[in-house]
Motif scaffolding. Sequence first.
Motif, PDB file in Angstrom:
ATOM      1  N   ALA A 147       0.833  -1.206   0.000  1.00 45.40           N
ATOM      2  CA  ALA A 147       0.000   0.000   0.000  1.00 45.40           C
ATOM      3  C   ALA A 147       0.866   1.254   0.000  1.00 45.40           C
ATOM      4  CB  ALA A 147      -0.936  -0.002   1.207  1.00 45.40           C
ATOM      5  N   ARG A 148       2.179   1.072   0.054  1.00 43.74           N
ATOM      6  CA  ARG A 148       3.127   2.187   0.093  1.00 43.74           C
ATOM      7  C   ARG A 148       2.855   3.101   1.267  1.00 43.74           C
ATOM      8  NH1 ARG A 148       5.825   4.694  -4.813  1.00 43.74           N
ATOM      9  NH2 ARG A 148       6.221   2.938  -6.149  1.00 43.74           N
ATOM     10  N   ILE A 149       2.875   2.528   2.436  1.00 46.70           N
ATOM     11  CA  ILE A 149       2.798   3.355   3.639  1.00 46.70           C
ATOM     12  C   ILE A 149       4.141   4.071   3.738  1.00 46.70           C
ATOM     13  CG2 ILE A 149       2.746   3.286   6.160  1.00 46.70           C
ATOM     14  CD1 ILE A 149       0.620   1.131   5.926  1.00 46.70           C
ATOM     15  N   PRO A 150       4.124   5.411   3.737  1.00 51.47           N
ATOM     16  CA  PRO A 150       5.396   6.126   3.612  1.00 51.47           C
ATOM     17  C   PRO A 150       6.230   6.071   4.897  1.00 51.47           C
ATOM     18  CG  PRO A 150       3.593   7.678   3.869  1.00 51.47           C
ATOM     19  CD  PRO A 150       2.972   6.321   3.787  1.00 51.47           C
ATOM     20  N   TYR A 151       7.524   6.213   4.688  1.00 50.61           N
ATOM     21  CA  TYR A 151       8.491   6.195   5.772  1.00 50.61           C
ATOM     22  C   TYR A 151       8.823   7.639   6.078  1.00 50.61           C
ATOM     23  CZ  TYR A 151      13.035   5.201   7.932  1.00 50.61           C
ATOM     24  OH  TYR A 151      14.091   5.149   8.774  1.00 50.61           O
ATOM     25  N   ARG A 152       7.933   8.297   6.825  1.00 51.69           N
ATOM     26  CA  ARG A 152       8.137   9.738   7.055  1.00 51.69           C
ATOM     27  C   ARG A 152       7.343  10.196   8.271  1.00 51.69           C
ATOM     28  NH1 ARG A 152       3.831  11.244   3.406  1.00 51.69           N
ATOM     29  NH2 ARG A 152       5.034  11.102   1.504  1.00 51.69           N
ATOM     30  N   VAL A 153       7.771  11.317   8.817  1.00 54.80           N
ATOM     31  CA  VAL A 153       7.015  11.955   9.892  1.00 54.80           C
ATOM     32  C   VAL A 153       5.867  12.694   9.230  1.00 54.80           C
ATOM     33  CG1 VAL A 153       7.127  13.612  11.781  1.00 54.80           C
ATOM     34  CG2 VAL A 153       9.112  12.206  11.242  1.00 54.80           C
ATOM     35  N   PRO A 154       4.635  12.525   9.730  1.00 56.61           N
ATOM     36  CA  PRO A 154       3.503  13.174   9.067  1.00 56.61           C
ATOM     37  C   PRO A 154       3.635  14.697   9.053  1.00 56.61           C
ATOM     38  CG  PRO A 154       2.788  11.886  10.972  1.00 56.61           C
ATOM     39  CD  PRO A 154       4.242  11.724  10.863  1.00 56.61           C
ATOM     40  N   SER A 155       2.916  15.306   8.139  1.00 50.41           N
ATOM     41  CA  SER A 155       2.941  16.763   8.033  1.00 50.41           C
ATOM     42  C   SER A 155       2.306  17.381   9.277  1.00 50.41           C
ATOM     43  CB  SER A 155       2.166  17.201   6.799  1.00 50.41           C
ATOM     44  OG  SER A 155       0.821  16.807   6.949  1.00 50.41           O
ATOM     45  N   ALA A 156       2.571  18.673   9.481  1.00 51.53           N
ATOM     46  CA  ALA A 156       2.105  19.362  10.692  1.00 51.53           C
ATOM     47  C   ALA A 156       0.601  19.203  10.897  1.00 51.53           C
ATOM     48  CB  ALA A 156       2.483  20.837  10.613  1.00 51.53           C
ATOM     49  N   ASP A 158      -1.355  16.726   9.919  1.00 49.81           N
ATOM     50  CA  ASP A 158      -1.725  15.350  10.270  1.00 49.81           C
ATOM     51  C   ASP A 158      -1.146  14.919  11.611  1.00 49.81           C
ATOM     52  OD1 ASP A 158      -3.175  14.901   8.002  1.00 49.81           O
ATOM     53  OD2 ASP A 158      -1.464  14.170   6.853  1.00 49.81           O
ATOM     54  N   LEU A 159      -0.151  15.673  12.092  1.00 51.57           N
ATOM     55  CA  LEU A 159       0.599  15.234  13.255  1.00 51.57           C
ATOM     56  C   LEU A 159      -0.257  14.964  14.503  1.00 51.57           C
ATOM     57  CD1 LEU A 159       3.458  14.454  13.815  1.00 51.57           C
ATOM     58  CD2 LEU A 159       3.910  16.767  14.627  1.00 51.57           C
ATOM     59  N   PRO A 160      -1.196  15.880  14.854  1.00 50.69           N
ATOM     60  CA  PRO A 160      -1.963  15.625  16.080  1.00 50.69           C
ATOM     61  C   PRO A 160      -2.670  14.265  16.078  1.00 50.69           C
ATOM     62  CG  PRO A 160      -2.361  17.855  15.292  1.00 50.69           C
ATOM     63  CD  PRO A 160      -1.546  17.169  14.242  1.00 50.69           C
ATOM     64  N   VAL A 161      -3.225  13.886  14.927  1.00 50.13           N
ATOM     65  CA  VAL A 161      -3.936  12.602  14.830  1.00 50.13           C
ATOM     66  C   VAL A 161      -2.938  11.446  14.886  1.00 50.13           C
ATOM     67  CG1 VAL A 161      -5.555  11.247  13.475  1.00 50.13           C
ATOM     68  CG2 VAL A 161      -5.583  13.751  13.310  1.00 50.13           C
ATOM     69  N   ARG A 162      -1.861  11.585  14.112  1.00 50.82           N
ATOM     70  CA  ARG A 162      -0.915  10.478  13.993  1.00 50.82           C
ATOM     71  C   ARG A 162      -0.144  10.256  15.284  1.00 50.82           C
ATOM     72  NH1 ARG A 162       0.043   9.436   8.382  1.00 50.82           N
ATOM     73  NH2 ARG A 162      -2.041   9.547   7.525  1.00 50.82           N
ATOM     74  N   VAL A 163       0.194  11.336  15.967  1.00 50.72           N
ATOM     75  CA  VAL A 163       1.011  11.180  17.169  1.00 50.72           C
ATOM     76  C   VAL A 163       0.195  10.465  18.246  1.00 50.72           C
ATOM     77  CG1 VAL A 163       0.615  13.255  18.576  1.00 50.72           C
ATOM     78  CG2 VAL A 163       2.907  12.358  18.336  1.00 50.72           C
ATOM     79  N   GLY A 164      -1.126  10.620  18.201  1.00 43.61           N
ATOM     80  CA  GLY A 164      -1.990   9.942  19.168  1.00 43.61           C
ATOM     81  C   GLY A 164      -1.805   8.431  19.121  1.00 43.61           C
ATOM     82  N   MET A 201      12.597   9.970  23.149  1.00 39.37           N
ATOM     83  CA  MET A 201      12.939  10.358  21.783  1.00 39.37           C
ATOM     84  C   MET A 201      11.830  11.240  21.188  1.00 39.37           C
ATOM     85  SD  MET A 201      13.238   7.780  18.618  1.00 39.37           S
ATOM     86  CE  MET A 201      11.506   7.781  18.273  1.00 39.37           C
ATOM     87  N   LEU A 202      10.577  10.821  21.394  1.00 38.07           N
ATOM     88  CA  LEU A 202       9.458  11.602  20.860  1.00 38.07           C
ATOM     89  C   LEU A 202       9.450  13.001  21.465  1.00 38.07           C
ATOM     90  CD1 LEU A 202       6.694   8.866  20.932  1.00 38.07           C
ATOM     91  CD2 LEU A 202       7.478  10.047  18.886  1.00 38.07           C
ATOM     92  N   HIS A 203       9.750  13.069  22.767  1.00 37.51           N
ATOM     93  CA  HIS A 203       9.725  14.370  23.431  1.00 37.51           C
ATOM     94  C   HIS A 203      10.856  15.265  22.935  1.00 37.51           C
ATOM     95  CE1 HIS A 203      10.501  17.185  26.880  1.00 37.51           C
ATOM     96  NE2 HIS A 203       9.245  17.432  26.585  1.00 37.51           N
ATOM     97  N   ASN A 209       4.885  19.473  22.092  1.00 40.61           N
ATOM     98  CA  ASN A 209       3.635  18.714  22.115  1.00 40.61           C
ATOM     99  C   ASN A 209       3.263  18.307  23.549  1.00 40.61           C
ATOM    100  OD1 ASN A 209       1.891  16.297  21.958  1.00 40.61           O
ATOM    101  ND2 ASN A 209       2.096  16.627  19.753  1.00 40.61           N
ATOM    102  N   GLY A 210       2.146  18.847  24.036  1.00 43.65           N
ATOM    103  CA  GLY A 210       1.738  18.597  25.418  1.00 43.65           C
ATOM    104  C   GLY A 210       1.375  17.155  25.693  1.00 43.65           C
ATOM    105  N   ASP A 211       0.847  16.485  24.668  1.00 41.28           N
ATOM    106  CA  ASP A 211       0.489  15.077  24.809  1.00 41.28           C
ATOM    107  C   ASP A 211       1.737  14.231  25.034  1.00 41.28           C
ATOM    108  OD1 ASP A 211      -1.992  14.054  24.947  1.00 41.28           O
ATOM    109  OD2 ASP A 211      -2.265  13.776  22.788  1.00 41.28           O
ATOM    110  N   VAL A 212       2.784  14.530  24.269  1.00 38.10           N
ATOM    111  CA  VAL A 212       4.037  13.783  24.380  1.00 38.10           C
ATOM    112  C   VAL A 212       4.655  14.020  25.761  1.00 38.10           C
ATOM    113  CG1 VAL A 212       6.350  13.485  23.428  1.00 38.10           C
ATOM    114  CG2 VAL A 212       4.439  13.897  21.885  1.00 38.10           C
ATOM    115  N   ALA A 213       4.679  15.286  26.186  1.00 35.72           N
ATOM    116  CA  ALA A 213       5.227  15.609  27.509  1.00 35.72           C
ATOM    117  C   ALA A 213       4.429  14.886  28.593  1.00 35.72           C
ATOM    118  CB  ALA A 213       5.194  17.123  27.734  1.00 35.72           C
ATOM    119  N   GLY A 214       3.093  14.837  28.425  1.00 34.12           N
ATOM    120  CA  GLY A 214       2.232  14.151  29.392  1.00 34.12           C
ATOM    121  C   GLY A 214       2.543  12.670  29.481  1.00 34.12           C
ATOM    122  N   LEU A 215       2.737  12.035  28.328  1.00 35.47           N
ATOM    123  CA  LEU A 215       3.029  10.598  28.346  1.00 35.47           C
ATOM    124  C   LEU A 215       4.386  10.331  28.996  1.00 35.47           C
ATOM    125  CD1 LEU A 215       2.325   7.648  27.492  1.00 35.47           C
ATOM    126  CD2 LEU A 215       3.769   8.044  25.501  1.00 35.47           C
TER     127      LEU A 215
END
Lengths: 396, 117
Positions: A147-156, A158-164, A201-203, A209-215
Amino acid sequence: MLAATVRVTRDLDLAEECAQDAYARALQAWERDGVPDRPGAWLTTVARNRALDLLRRETVLRRTLPQLVTEEAVTAGADEERPAVDDDRLRLIFTCCHPALARDAQVALTLRLLCGLSTAEVARAFLVREATMAARITRAKKKIAAARIPYRVPSAEDLPVRVGAVLDVVHLVFTTGHTAPVGERLVRRDLTDGALRLARMLHRLLPGNGDVAGLLALLLLTDARRDTRAAPDGRLVLLADQDRGRWDTGRIAEGTALLTEALSGRPPTRYAVQAAIAAVHAEARTWADTDWVEICGLYDVLRTLWPNPVVDLNRAAAIGMRDGPAAGLAALEPLRDEPALATYGYLSAARADFLRRLGRWDEAESAYEEALALSGNDAERAFLAGRLTEVRANRR
Amino acid sequence: MARYLILIYGDEKQWDAMTPDEWERHGAAHGAFVAAAGPANLGGAQLQPASTATSLRAGDGGPVPTDGPFVETKEVLGGYYLIEAPDLDAAIALASRLPEVAASHSGVEIRPIVERN
């Protein structure tokens, strides 16, 4: 190293093969010449060169230009000093946790490719047969390729959804290690350490990102108690009985600072509230000092952010601590009809504890029996069996 | 580049119940999708209702036609697009613009095409 190699190969299987190959070469070369100054860089270079070599050979074999090799990949291979390893790992984790993959596949790939667990270990952590897990991982890798799932960090955007999804997977890896579902030991440090590394690493890479800091705060505050959760003989020690003097104050301080960061100037997220609950426990000098009013309030907030029967269960347990065992038992009562908790041993264990404290020995006995039947962890089972003996002695 | 088939599924009863105004807005949204896709859109069409479908399966004396879609479900195939995109994220971004993704009774399935060189 794997992550850096995937950037060249765009193929997870090939990258894993090259990484294995690099380890094998390192064994020989390092024994002969000694360990290099930067062993990680050495391995990465060898693996990447091997990947480029294989890809070039494949190119000749196919007599077609493989689309997999991009300009970027070739330059990266030539530039051996390029240290973009963390970026690569970030890309890899977003690939493993792509929302187009099923959650179990996301977790399995993360454990396998980012935490370095073998397929057998991943299977054991998730209570499935090795063949089942191997098939699941293969299917996920095939989907990434087909399906060609890309090897990349999502765009700004898309990031909130993807980082979840990424955070949920890291949290799941941690909780699985924090109380291993099966086995002799209560804690599997390979899993908790792997999750902590990923969260750090994510932080580092998504500092705002407050979600990342929270985790990360949640993982640190929880992990600070790790060494006191089991006695030297492996026996489970409840939060109430833990030696708070041995809690890791460094982790608590770091977690508390991150929690402040996660909560500053923005609405609280699920992980930040969970971290806040862990922080209230960490601040209490003794079990008796625990601020149960605060904890119950935080569970009320958590319930609105993350409605979930397990949160309701924890909230009911906290109510029991605030208002006494009868109130706790009453709060647990409606959860007994919750299908999601039907095989969740902690519901029976919480009921058993309140019934024991109320001296309702017969009911406590059957609740402990139920909890015992639902636990697969030896340390937990030993604890529950101890309580069961105590309750039976009182009944007679 | 890769090709993906976007299959549009939905509840036919809900589609039938749409007012002319709603159909007009729906059609305009598809127009916007086609405009946004540009050359990435390799073709597409709306299908006649599932009740008009004919299925063929093997029988004793050769293929046997029967009335109805291949699989009977509440959500039926209503149309498709064939698109070209660099990767799945790009395909998802494009497919997300379809009006069926915004409605609660419908959605789309994105299937990569097997590429043979």
